[in-house]
Each structure stands twice: as C-alpha cells, then as structure tokens.
Design an enzyme around this catalytic site. Structure first.
Site, PDB file in Angstrom:
ATOM      1  N   ASN A  12     -50.193 -25.547   2.749  1.00 33.18           N
ATOM      2  CA  ASN A  12     -51.310 -24.835   2.100  1.00 33.18           C
ATOM      3  C   ASN A  12     -51.781 -23.667   2.955  1.00 33.18           C
ATOM      4  O   ASN A  12     -52.115 -22.605   2.424  1.00 33.18           O
ATOM      5  CB  ASN A  12     -52.460 -25.800   1.802  1.00 33.18           C
ATOM      6  CG  ASN A  12     -52.166 -26.635   0.572  1.00 33.18           C
ATOM      7  OD1 ASN A  12     -52.231 -26.133  -0.555  1.00 33.18           O
ATOM      8  ND2 ASN A  12     -51.787 -27.892   0.773  1.00 33.18           N
ATOM      9  N   HIS A 107     -57.655 -31.386  -2.526  1.00 31.89           N
ATOM     10  CA  HIS A 107     -57.305 -32.807  -2.555  1.00 31.89           C
ATOM     11  C   HIS A 107     -56.270 -33.042  -3.653  1.00 31.89           C
ATOM     12  O   HIS A 107     -56.421 -32.524  -4.772  1.00 31.89           O
ATOM     13  CB  HIS A 107     -58.563 -33.655  -2.797  1.00 31.89           C
ATOM     14  CG  HIS A 107     -58.263 -35.113  -2.765  1.00 31.89           C
ATOM     15  ND1 HIS A 107     -58.026 -35.794  -1.582  1.00 31.89           N
ATOM     16  CD2 HIS A 107     -58.089 -36.010  -3.758  1.00 31.89           C
ATOM     17  CE1 HIS A 107     -57.750 -37.056  -1.866  1.00 31.89           C
ATOM     18  NE2 HIS A 107     -57.793 -37.216  -3.175  1.00 31.89           N
TER      19      HIS A 107
HETATM   20  C1  GAR Z   1     -52.250 -31.649   0.866  1.00 29.98           C
HETATM   21  O1  GAR Z   1     -51.522 -32.290  -0.159  1.00 29.98           O
HETATM   22  C2  GAR Z   1     -53.733 -31.848   0.677  1.00 29.98           C
HETATM   23  O2  GAR Z   1     -54.118 -31.871  -0.659  1.00 29.98           O
HETATM   24  C3  GAR Z   1     -53.935 -33.198   1.332  1.00 29.98           C
HETATM   25  O3  GAR Z   1     -53.140 -33.122   2.495  1.00 29.98           O
HETATM   26  C4  GAR Z   1     -51.985 -32.347   2.212  1.00 29.98           C
HETATM   27  C5  GAR Z   1     -51.763 -31.357   3.331  1.00 29.98           C
HETATM   28  O4  GAR Z   1     -50.537 -30.681   3.190  1.00 29.98           O
HETATM   29  N1  GAR Z   1     -55.314 -33.451   1.631  1.00 29.98           N
HETATM   30  C6  GAR Z   1     -55.924 -34.624   1.483  1.00 29.98           C
HETATM   31  O5  GAR Z   1     -55.342 -35.632   1.116  1.00 29.98           O
HETATM   32  C7  GAR Z   1     -57.415 -34.625   1.778  1.00 29.98           C
HETATM   33  N2  GAR Z   1     -58.019 -35.867   1.470  1.00 29.98           N
HETATM   34  P1  GAR Z   1     -50.211 -29.388   4.020  1.00 29.98           P
HETATM   35  O6  GAR Z   1     -50.498 -29.715   5.493  1.00 29.98           O
HETATM   36  O7  GAR Z   1     -48.738 -29.155   3.802  1.00 29.98           O
HETATM   37  O8  GAR Z   1     -51.064 -28.272   3.509  1.00 29.98           O
END
Ligand code: GAR
Length: 188
Positions: A12, A107
């Site tokens: 992200n 999320h």
């Molecule tokens: C993402 O899927 C985000 O939505 C989730 O962690 C991941 C991070 O991915 N967040 C949560 O679950 C918050 N409760 P990334 O490090 O590849 O961006």
C-alpha cells in the site's frame, strides 16, 4: 506532508508512492515510520528516496511513551496527514487526539465485519459471499472510525485464500490513493 506508517511488505505504501509520482496526489510523503526494522516497506521507502524512522516498540512498556517518540519526528517535519498502511499497532489516545481527523487506516474487510489482524482469512473461512476493503479515519477503537471509502469483493466458490488476498490487495491499491487524494484536496 504525509507520513506513512508500516510494519510489513508495504504494497500500500508502494501504491501511494506511485500515485504521488504520477501526480495524482498533490502532496509529498515526507516520512515512513516503522516499528519493524525488517519490514520490506523500508526498502520501498529507500528506493523512493523517502526518509524513514524505525523504532521498535519492544523496549517500551507504556504505549504513549512509544508514540511520543514518533510524534516528535512528525512535528519536526510538520506532518499534516498520517496514513496507516499495514501498521500493526494501536495508537495511544494521546496520539489520536493530537492528529484527530488526520489519521487514515486501510483494513481488508467491509467494516464493521472482520476486524483484527486476520481479516481476509477470517472472511474466507466464515463462508461469507463477500468481503472487501475499508478506508476510515482512526479513532481510539481497533479498526474503527468514520468510513471514507468502502468497496466489496465477491468470494467466489473456487477462490483460494491466496486468490482472495490478491483480489483484496488490488482493490486496496486503488482505494487508498483515492482516499488520500480526496483528503489532500480537502474533500473529506
Ligand atoms: C493490508 O492488507 C492492510 O489492509 C492490512 O495489512 C495489510 C498490509 O499490507 N491492515 C490491517 O489488517 C489493519 N488491521 P501491505 O504492507 O502490503 O500494505
């Protein structure tokens, strides 16, 4: 000026870096904050020439003591928006109050369903027919606060968990830059 908080892979963060460099978000990412020195997100920050601040939470018994160290770094750089992108820690009430309405989180579910750290797996195993992605302002509760954008993703019969993760992440990488752009343009 934006600070992005990460703990892991940082896909992200990458989507946000790319949207800034395409000129879609008219603000700069001035700082990446991580509680995990091994997060791949830090490599992404380095590759994009973005400064990072890494501080393990492990030596801190009191959450607000940890957060205060981060707040000092944000203040130094005059950060106006905090973007949580897979930052797997709760923020203290003190932090949230200071940056009220200026902290976004993403999320991987349609909140209020499937809160917590295993939202995609929990939805997959629940037998639900759809799940999705939520971008919201952060308040003192976990995965909670005013919703900015939400999009659903169908869970098809032949989806595997990996396939569902892929579909959710693709939606995240579209929705998060959109939400940050709306914030920066003063539209939220
Ligand atoms: C993402 O899927 C985000 O939505 C989730 O962690 C991941 C991070 O991915 N967040 C949560 O679950 C918050 N409760 P990334 O490090 O590849 O961006």
């Amino acid at each position: 000026k934006i600070a992005v908080f990460v703990s892991g892979n940082g896909t992200n963060l990458q989507a946000l870096i790319d949207a800034v460099s395409r000129g879609e978000i008219k603000a700069g990412i001035s700082l990446v904050v991580s509680n995990n020195k091994d997060a791949f997100a830090l490599t992404r920050a380095r590759n994009a020439g973005i400064e990072s601040f890494v501080l393990s939470h492990k030596g801190f018994e009191i959450r607000s003591d940890y957060d205060r160290e981060i707040m000092k770094e944000l203040e130094k750089r005059d950060i106006g928006l905090v973007v949580l992108a897979g930052f797997m820690r709760l923020l203290s009430p003190e932090f949230i109050k200071k940056y009220q309405n200026r902290i976004l989180n993403i999320h991987p579910s349609v909140l209020p369903s499937f809160k917590g750290t295993h939202a995609i797996k929990d939805a997959f195993e629940s037998g639900a027919k759809e799940t999705g992605v939520t971008v919201h302002f952060v308040d003192e509760e976990l995965d909670h606060g005013p919703i900015v954008l939400q999009e659903t993703v169908r869970i098809e019969k032949n989806d595997t968990l990996e396939k569902l993760e892929e579909k959710i992440h693709a939606v995240e990488h579209k929705l998060y830059p959109m939400a940050v752009r709306l914030f920066v343009e003063g539209k939220l």
